[in-house]
Write a protein that holds these residues in place. Sequence first.
Motif, PDB file in Angstrom:
ATOM      1  N   SER A  52      61.927  25.652  13.378  1.00  0.00           N
ATOM      2  CA  SER A  52      60.802  25.744  12.450  1.00  0.00           C
ATOM      3  C   SER A  52      61.124  24.978  11.170  1.00  0.00           C
ATOM      4  O   SER A  52      62.288  24.761  10.824  1.00  0.00           O
ATOM      5  CB  SER A  52      60.542  27.207  12.129  1.00  0.00           C
ATOM      6  OG  SER A  52      59.655  27.331  11.069  1.00  0.00           O
ATOM      7  N   ARG A  53      60.090  24.635  10.444  1.00  0.00           N
ATOM      8  CA  ARG A  53      60.289  23.951   9.165  1.00  0.00           C
ATOM      9  C   ARG A  53      60.713  24.925   8.075  1.00  0.00           C
ATOM     10  O   ARG A  53      61.014  24.549   6.966  1.00  0.00           O
ATOM     11  CB  ARG A  53      59.041  23.182   8.770  1.00  0.00           C
ATOM     12  CG  ARG A  53      57.860  24.038   8.427  1.00  0.00           C
ATOM     13  CD  ARG A  53      56.635  23.170   8.133  1.00  0.00           C
ATOM     14  NE  ARG A  53      55.565  23.937   7.597  1.00  0.00           N
ATOM     15  CZ  ARG A  53      54.765  24.750   8.275  1.00  0.00           C
ATOM     16  NH1 ARG A  53      54.969  24.916   9.561  1.00  0.00           N
ATOM     17  NH2 ARG A  53      53.798  25.398   7.687  1.00  0.00           N
ATOM     18  N   CYS A  67      55.593  18.784   8.342  1.00  0.00           N
ATOM     19  CA  CYS A  67      55.547  19.955   7.458  1.00  0.00           C
ATOM     20  C   CYS A  67      54.270  20.764   7.633  1.00  0.00           C
ATOM     21  O   CYS A  67      54.119  21.810   7.016  1.00  0.00           O
ATOM     22  CB  CYS A  67      55.679  19.516   6.003  1.00  0.00           C
ATOM     23  SG  CYS A  67      54.272  18.547   5.386  1.00  0.00           S
ATOM     24  N   ASP A  68      53.344  20.257   8.431  1.00  0.00           N
ATOM     25  CA  ASP A  68      52.069  20.907   8.691  1.00  0.00           C
ATOM     26  C   ASP A  68      51.213  21.036   7.429  1.00  0.00           C
ATOM     27  O   ASP A  68      50.353  21.895   7.347  1.00  0.00           O
ATOM     28  CB  ASP A  68      52.277  22.273   9.356  1.00  0.00           C
ATOM     29  CG  ASP A  68      51.023  22.747  10.068  1.00  0.00           C
ATOM     30  OD1 ASP A  68      50.294  21.900  10.614  1.00  0.00           O
ATOM     31  OD2 ASP A  68      50.755  23.965  10.059  1.00  0.00           O
ATOM     32  N   GLN A  69      51.477  20.188   6.442  1.00  0.00           N
ATOM     33  CA  GLN A  69      50.684  20.170   5.213  1.00  0.00           C
ATOM     34  C   GLN A  69      49.737  18.979   5.248  1.00  0.00           C
ATOM     35  O   GLN A  69      49.954  18.004   5.971  1.00  0.00           O
ATOM     36  CB  GLN A  69      51.585  20.085   3.979  1.00  0.00           C
ATOM     37  CG  GLN A  69      52.540  21.252   3.844  1.00  0.00           C
ATOM     38  CD  GLN A  69      51.812  22.565   3.678  1.00  0.00           C
ATOM     39  OE1 GLN A  69      50.952  22.710   2.814  1.00  0.00           O
ATOM     40  NE2 GLN A  69      52.150  23.527   4.527  1.00  0.00           N
ATOM     41  N   GLU A  70      48.698  19.065   4.445  1.00  0.00           N
ATOM     42  CA  GLU A  70      47.690  18.012   4.415  1.00  0.00           C
ATOM     43  C   GLU A  70      48.182  16.771   3.677  1.00  0.00           C
ATOM     44  O   GLU A  70      48.871  16.884   2.671  1.00  0.00           O
ATOM     45  CB  GLU A  70      46.440  18.554   3.723  1.00  0.00           C
ATOM     46  CG  GLU A  70      45.240  17.663   3.847  1.00  0.00           C
ATOM     47  CD  GLU A  70      43.999  18.316   3.279  1.00  0.00           C
ATOM     48  OE1 GLU A  70      43.879  18.385   2.037  1.00  0.00           O
ATOM     49  OE2 GLU A  70      43.168  18.768   4.086  1.00  0.00           O
ATOM     50  N   ARG A  97      46.928  15.736   8.799  1.00  0.00           N
ATOM     51  CA  ARG A  97      47.906  16.816   8.784  1.00  0.00           C
ATOM     52  C   ARG A  97      49.238  16.251   9.248  1.00  0.00           C
ATOM     53  O   ARG A  97      49.353  15.707  10.344  1.00  0.00           O
ATOM     54  CB  ARG A  97      47.465  17.950   9.696  1.00  0.00           C
ATOM     55  CG  ARG A  97      48.442  19.072   9.661  1.00  0.00           C
ATOM     56  CD  ARG A  97      47.899  20.463   9.530  1.00  0.00           C
ATOM     57  NE  ARG A  97      46.678  20.686   8.827  1.00  0.00           N
ATOM     58  CZ  ARG A  97      46.591  21.261   7.616  1.00  0.00           C
ATOM     59  NH1 ARG A  97      47.684  21.597   6.963  1.00  0.00           N
ATOM     60  NH2 ARG A  97      45.429  21.486   7.058  1.00  0.00           N
ATOM     61  N   CYS A  98      50.251  16.366   8.399  1.00  0.00           N
ATOM     62  CA  CYS A  98      51.587  15.862   8.712  1.00  0.00           C
ATOM     63  C   CYS A  98      52.225  16.740   9.782  1.00  0.00           C
ATOM     64  O   CYS A  98      52.313  17.960   9.607  1.00  0.00           O
ATOM     65  CB  CYS A  98      52.442  15.861   7.445  1.00  0.00           C
ATOM     66  SG  CYS A  98      54.168  15.391   7.710  1.00  0.00           S
ATOM     67  N   PRO A  99      52.686  16.157  10.893  1.00  0.00           N
ATOM     68  CA  PRO A  99      53.332  16.959  11.936  1.00  0.00           C
ATOM     69  C   PRO A  99      54.712  17.476  11.529  1.00  0.00           C
ATOM     70  O   PRO A  99      55.244  18.378  12.156  1.00  0.00           O
ATOM     71  CB  PRO A  99      53.430  15.998  13.125  1.00  0.00           C
ATOM     72  CG  PRO A  99      53.388  14.642  12.523  1.00  0.00           C
ATOM     73  CD  PRO A  99      52.567  14.755  11.269  1.00  0.00           C
TER      74      PRO A  99
END
Length: 73
Positions: free
Chosen positions: A71-72, A28-31, A24-26
């Motif tokens: 936030s992103r 963008c919080d995407q996998e 999990r990318c810190p």
Amino acid sequence: MEEWPDGEWKVRMLNGSSSTKNYRCPGCDQEIRGGQPHLVAWPNWTGGDEERRHWHTACWRKRLDRGPGRSRY
């Protein structure tokens, strides 16, 4: 080694072929799926290895643009 305003970082590019796990990318919080090129970064200080994180390359390059507490979205 990369020098940024937030300190010195050890950065390693991964072409994806050696990566089989999902992360999990810190930024963008995407996998980050196994096999996808990305990078691993950790601070260059004693104990920094414990803070090693897997990032999308673009997210790593833009991480300081977000600023603290932003936030992103």
